[in-house]
Design an enzyme around this catalytic site. Sequence first.
Site, PDB file in Angstrom:
ATOM      1  NE  ARG A  82      -3.351   2.683   2.597  1.00 19.39           N
ATOM      2  CZ  ARG A  82      -4.035   2.965   3.572  1.00 19.39           C
ATOM      3  NH1 ARG A  82      -4.746   2.102   4.181  1.00 19.39           N
ATOM      4  NH2 ARG A  82      -4.462   4.289   3.686  1.00 19.39           N
ATOM      5  NE  ARG A  91      -7.961   4.287   0.385  1.00 18.91           N
ATOM      6  CZ  ARG A  91      -7.878   4.951   1.833  1.00 18.91           C
ATOM      7  NH1 ARG A  91      -8.324   3.855   2.816  1.00 18.91           N
ATOM      8  NH2 ARG A  91      -7.669   6.113   2.304  1.00 18.91           N
ATOM      9  CG  ASP A  94      -8.489   1.627   4.740  1.00 17.93           C
ATOM     10  OD1 ASP A  94      -7.508   1.847   5.412  1.00 17.93           O
ATOM     11  OD2 ASP A  94      -9.601   2.334   4.524  1.00 17.93           O
ATOM     12  CG  ASP A  96     -10.093   1.633   8.420  1.00 15.04           C
ATOM     13  OD1 ASP A  96      -9.006   1.861   8.725  1.00 15.04           O
ATOM     14  OD2 ASP A  96     -10.938   2.125   7.779  1.00 15.04           O
TER      15      ASP A  96
HETATM   16  N1  ROI Z   1     -15.476   4.961   0.562  1.00 14.04           N
HETATM   17  C1  ROI Z   1     -16.078   3.752   0.433  1.00 14.04           C
HETATM   18  N2  ROI Z   1     -16.991   3.482  -0.196  1.00 14.04           N
HETATM   19  N3  ROI Z   1     -15.286   2.849   0.743  1.00 14.04           N
HETATM   20  C2  ROI Z   1     -14.231   2.872   1.651  1.00 14.04           C
HETATM   21  O1  ROI Z   1     -13.546   1.742   2.159  1.00 14.04           O
HETATM   22  C3  ROI Z   1     -13.593   4.069   1.840  1.00 14.04           C
HETATM   23  N4  ROI Z   1     -12.505   4.535   2.654  1.00 14.04           N
HETATM   24  C4  ROI Z   1     -12.056   5.657   2.730  1.00 14.04           C
HETATM   25  C5  ROI Z   1     -13.000   6.906   2.017  1.00 14.04           C
HETATM   26  C6  ROI Z   1     -11.703   7.568   1.212  1.00 14.04           C
HETATM   27  C7  ROI Z   1     -13.177   7.731   3.400  1.00 14.04           C
HETATM   28  N5  ROI Z   1     -13.925   6.655   1.343  1.00 14.04           N
HETATM   29  C8  ROI Z   1     -14.257   5.206   1.387  1.00 14.04           C
HETATM   30  O2  ROI Z   1     -11.115   5.934   3.431  1.00 14.04           O
END
Ligand code: ROI
Length: 157
Positions: A82, A91, A94, A96
Amino acid sequence: MPIAYVALGSNLGNKKENLLQAIELLKNHGVNILAVSSFLVTKPYGVTDQPDFLNGAIKLEYDKSPEELLEVLLAVEQEMGRVRLRHWGERIIDLDLLLFGQEVIETKNLVVPHKDMENREFVLAPLAEIAPQVVLPNRNETIEKLLTNLRKRDGEK
Ligand code: ROI
């Protein structure tokens, strides 16, 4: 053992392969995956001039601290190469940390429950598949209820 929930997202390359690869790499780091949601195509939230995302959520068991789990998530993101193109930008992966048991954590590096998750359908919709009755500790609402509330609010716009 504590149960944690992690959100997965990708909007570059082979998005489905990226989510599946992240799950495999997490296993290599000693994470015990208990459930995987379906993967949903979602419109970008926040910064909208970027490709659609594929989002999912996983339920896992982890016998160390939330801080150590965060380290594992960051390590997997690194292993997948990444790179940060721009803030809130596209990206390949991600990861979280959404929830860690019923813990409420607010340190410089880590906020759990994940801040803003109640406003993000791309987080709540997959999470509601695998954790509908789990309560957000600082809100005292179930994931299912938060998703219903969010959809109601969005429908009124
Ligand atoms: N929007 C969507 N639909 N899915 C995501 O995983 C996602 N992740 C983010 C931001 C850019 C806020 N928007 C996103 O970090």
